[in-house]
Design an enzyme around this catalytic site. Sequence first.
Site, PDB file in Angstrom:
ATOM      1  N   GLU A 431       0.866  -1.094  -0.308  1.00 29.42           N
ATOM      2  CA  GLU A 431      -0.259   0.002   0.301  1.00 29.42           C
ATOM      3  C   GLU A 431       1.391   1.309   0.506  1.00 29.42           C
ATOM      4  OE1 GLU A 431      -3.523  -0.296   2.445  1.00 29.42           O
ATOM      5  OE2 GLU A 431      -3.657  -1.522   2.129  1.00 29.42           O
TER       6      GLU A 431
HETATM    7  C1  LIG Z   1       1.785 -10.112   1.296  1.00 32.69           C
HETATM    8  C2  LIG Z   1       1.588  -9.241  -0.070  1.00 32.69           C
HETATM    9  C3  LIG Z   1       0.506  -8.102  -0.468  1.00 32.69           C
HETATM   10  C4  LIG Z   1      -0.107  -7.768  -1.964  1.00 32.69           C
HETATM   11  N1  LIG Z   1      -0.497  -7.549  -1.893  1.00 32.69           N
HETATM   12  C5  LIG Z   1      -1.029  -6.823  -3.253  1.00 32.69           C
HETATM   13  C6  LIG Z   1      -2.276  -6.786  -3.462  1.00 32.69           C
HETATM   14  O1  LIG Z   1      -3.484  -7.304  -2.768  1.00 32.69           O
HETATM   15  N2  LIG Z   1      -2.451  -6.267  -5.055  1.00 32.69           N
HETATM   16  C7  LIG Z   1      -1.584  -5.427  -5.639  1.00 32.69           C
HETATM   17  O2  LIG Z   1      -1.646  -5.024  -6.484  1.00 32.69           O
HETATM   18  N3  LIG Z   1       0.436  -5.645  -4.968  1.00 32.69           N
HETATM   19  C8  LIG Z   1      -0.502  -6.178  -3.313  1.00 32.69           C
HETATM   20  N4  LIG Z   1       1.159  -6.561  -3.612  1.00 32.69           N
HETATM   21  C9  LIG Z   1       2.581  -6.292  -4.471  1.00 32.69           C
HETATM   22  C10 LIG Z   1       3.357  -4.299  -3.118  1.00 32.69           C
HETATM   23  O3  LIG Z   1       1.729  -3.443  -3.751  1.00 32.69           O
HETATM   24  C11 LIG Z   1       4.188  -4.181  -3.789  1.00 32.69           C
HETATM   25  O4  LIG Z   1       4.973  -5.389  -2.798  1.00 32.69           O
HETATM   26  C12 LIG Z   1       4.650  -3.088  -3.836  1.00 32.69           C
HETATM   27  O5  LIG Z   1       4.565  -1.866  -4.278  1.00 32.69           O
HETATM   28  C13 LIG Z   1       6.148  -2.687  -4.095  1.00 32.69           C
HETATM   29  O6  LIG Z   1       6.599  -3.130  -5.075  1.00 32.69           O
HETATM   30  P1  LIG Z   1       7.776  -4.331  -5.435  1.00 32.69           P
HETATM   31  O7  LIG Z   1       7.712  -5.300  -4.521  1.00 32.69           O
HETATM   32  O8  LIG Z   1       7.905  -4.748  -6.560  1.00 32.69           O
HETATM   33  O9  LIG Z   1       9.228  -3.743  -5.324  1.00 32.69           O
HETATM   34  P2  LIG Z   1       9.775  -2.243  -6.101  1.00 32.69           P
HETATM   35  O10 LIG Z   1       8.839  -1.027  -6.411  1.00 32.69           O
HETATM   36  O11 LIG Z   1      10.945  -3.214  -6.720  1.00 32.69           O
HETATM   37  O12 LIG Z   1      10.928  -1.646  -4.542  1.00 32.69           O
HETATM   38  C14 LIG Z   1      11.555  -2.331  -4.196  1.00 32.69           C
HETATM   39  C15 LIG Z   1      12.380  -1.384  -3.705  1.00 32.69           C
HETATM   40  O13 LIG Z   1      12.969  -0.315  -4.134  1.00 32.69           O
HETATM   41  C16 LIG Z   1      12.787   0.871  -3.319  1.00 32.69           C
HETATM   42  N5  LIG Z   1      11.889   1.938  -4.476  1.00 32.69           N
HETATM   43  C17 LIG Z   1      10.647   1.701  -5.620  1.00 32.69           C
HETATM   44  N6  LIG Z   1      11.225   3.008  -6.281  1.00 32.69           N
HETATM   45  C18 LIG Z   1      11.626   3.936  -5.548  1.00 32.69           C
HETATM   46  C19 LIG Z   1      12.174   4.687  -5.938  1.00 32.69           C
HETATM   47  N7  LIG Z   1      11.650   5.822  -6.780  1.00 32.69           N
HETATM   48  N8  LIG Z   1      12.932   5.595  -4.958  1.00 32.69           N
HETATM   49  C20 LIG Z   1      12.978   5.012  -4.140  1.00 32.69           C
HETATM   50  N9  LIG Z   1      13.045   3.578  -3.695  1.00 32.69           N
HETATM   51  C21 LIG Z   1      12.245   2.900  -4.482  1.00 32.69           C
HETATM   52  C22 LIG Z   1      10.788   0.296  -3.036  1.00 32.69           C
HETATM   53  O14 LIG Z   1      10.387   1.523  -1.777  1.00 32.69           O
HETATM   54  C23 LIG Z   1      11.230  -0.629  -2.515  1.00 32.69           C
HETATM   55  O15 LIG Z   1      12.088  -0.482  -0.814  1.00 32.69           O
HETATM   56  C24 LIG Z   1       1.159  -7.071  -2.221  1.00 32.69           C
HETATM   57  C25 LIG Z   1       2.736  -7.446  -1.923  1.00 32.69           C
HETATM   58  C26 LIG Z   1       2.740  -8.526  -0.604  1.00 32.69           C
HETATM   59  C27 LIG Z   1       3.653  -8.911  -0.088  1.00 32.69           C
END
Ligand SMILES: Cc1cc2nc3c(=O)[nH]c(=O)nc-3n(C[C@H](O)[C@H](O)[C@H](O)COP(=O)(O)OP(=O)(O)OC[C@H]3O[C@@H](n4cnc5c(N)ncnc54)[C@H](O)[C@@H]3O)c2cc1C
Length: 632
Positions: A431
């Site tokens: 979120e």
């Molecule tokens: C248990 C669980 C439930 C979930 N439920 C849902 C759901 O119901 N629906 C859904 O759509 N998604 C869901 N998600 C997805 C979740 O919202 C994403 O994991 C989240 O948006 C982060 O994306 P990512 O994991 O791909 O990280 P990435 O976007 O790849 O980021 C990796 C790291 O880099 C950092 N980062 C990225 N961009 C930047 C920037 N510009 N500047 C600084 N730091 C940055 C992030 O903060 C993070 O620390 C779920 C994930 C999990 C693990």
Amino acid sequence: MATTVTPRERKVSADEAREVAEAAREHEWTAPSFVRDLFLGRLRLDLVHPYPEQDAEEIRRAQPFLEKLERFLRERVDSDRIDREGEIPETVIQGLRDLGAFGIKIPREYGGLGLSQLSYMRAIELVSSIDGSITALLSAHQSIGVPQPLKMFGSDEQKQRYFPRLAKGAISAFALTEPGVGSDPAAMETMAVPSEDGQAWILNGEKLWCTNGTKAELMVVMARTPSKMVNGKEKRQITAFIVETAWPGVKVEHRCHFMGLKAIYNGVISFKNVRVPRENVLWGEGKGLKLALITLNTGRLTLPISSVAAGKRCLEISRRWSSERVQWGRPIGKHDAIAQKIGAMAANTFAMEAVAELCGAMADRGGYDIRLEAAIAKLYNSEAGWRIIDDTVQIRGGRGYETADSLRARGERPVAVERIMRDFRINLIFEGSSEIMHLFIAREAVDKHLQVAGDVVLPGKTLGQRLRGILAQVRGVRAARAPRPGRGARGPAPGAGRVPRDGAVRTQARVPPGRAVPAGGRRSGAVRHGGRVRAGAVAAAARSRRGPPRRGPRRSVLSPGERAGARQVPRTAPQHGRPGLSGGPGSAGRGASVAGAGDGGAGVIVIRRHDATLHEKAPQSCNVASWRRATV
Ligand SMILES: Cc1cc2nc3c(=O)[nH]c(=O)nc-3n(C[C@H](O)[C@H](O)[C@H](O)COP(=O)(O)OP(=O)(O)OC[C@H]3O[C@@H](n4cnc5c(N)ncnc54)[C@H](O)[C@@H]3O)c2cc1C
């Protein structure tokens, strides 16, 4: 295993990613925002005082439900078992359905309980104090799943069709994330194209980590729809669809398993030539991302309140253990280091509750724009909650690291601190991760400045655009200096529904375009925030961190009445003096990164204000780098 978990080649540039995010923003501030005003140097106490109390009739209506829910959770839910087996028993899910827990905010006319955001948050607080997987089930359904966007953006026909099913307990989910799409949605690959007969959309793609996805009957699915050409430029479109999982072509590919939340029903969902009727577009073509962001303004309030639940639970565990456990001849709570931790825990839990409840109350009262408040609540509470849990593990010592089952097996009280820690960790990631919340808050906080200075400072602008931007600002300053009849100094009354007045703003680019200043590289003395200095108490606190307070008019910018009022604000009091939560002059010297999400913060702007209401005539300025370090 057919899931596509290898990241695809990235086809979206940093500029395109930023453009998509910008396009999805709410550009207008049609309602007042307490926090935005703080960032603009105005302490609008009238927005939070008198405190927006919950309606008495609503409390009376919610009470029986909350009492039944609490009894149900105490008597029927075995969280250790849920954690061990990775399943929420069907009897528990059905019991929750029977209580109406899947339709807390769904209007009564459609069979829901029709309760408010605050009542929903109280229910989530109860659930979170018992079991994180059940919180995920209920909140993915109600905070971001179908009911909330349907309530806000659905047509009457869509509401008639889906609300009754949802209220009875048809589980729903929200599908945005993809293998290549995490924080940045621009690279979305799930695609919907119009069917040949024009009556439907044909959906293809794959969604990752979709909570409730393996159990859901209904989903909000975000997909790309054909791009539009705007002023000769391709504009990417993302559209939201209500999809029924029973339709041909929808398939659960994989159930995902995590460090915690062992019974979360989360999966990889694929869509192969799924025919989605035209009527199932939510709000409108191309409005999907904006819908998601607006939905999250209230949807984001679930995590803050579950963090409060974790804080209270940890406080209870820590207080009990620190009075029972004797080491070095006295209860550990009598050792200063442990007492300090418990004191900080209590204070932070109080602050977290204040932040969450105030946001919920604002959402219920309406007439506020709470995008900044909700993001700050999500960021602050999840980070503070995590620190509280870490301290609780520390206070419990070796027992904090031991599983509840193991403690039970050797005859000790099964206190599941390690499970609380595992379950909680994700709150800093989903979120909106902490890092993304920092960027979001910074972006919205400096929106007014960007409106004025955007062409001068944003990356990718040509020299001509920058020069035109400077000219426009000079003109703007002249116009703003002219007297404005009939406009009060304090902006609109609460709920007046117009954008607060911001005074004259002038910008000066101190760093040539393209020359990056390292985050935090400029000392705060070089660039400071000006603006109206009504929040002088907060500004003074910020100044005291930078060195001795100056003598002169700044110390007396608050009238005695305003000063007292600032201290009297109920519940928000813990925010005072915290630069990240107060903003405005209080965050002077810290500034905000206005650079787009991924561009490394090239360029620092200095914003000078000459405002008739300034008590100090010397121009002050605002550093806009590395604000994030100041927030929590
Ligand atoms: C248990 C669980 C439930 C979930 N439920 C849902 C759901 O119901 N629906 C859904 O759509 N998604 C869901 N998600 C997805 C979740 O919202 C994403 O994991 C989240 O948006 C982060 O994306 P990512 O994991 O791909 O990280 P990435 O976007 O790849 O980021 C990796 C790291 O880099 C950092 N980062 C990225 N961009 C930047 C920037 N510009 N500047 C600084 N730091 C940055 C992030 O903060 C993070 O620390 C779920 C994930 C999990 C693990």
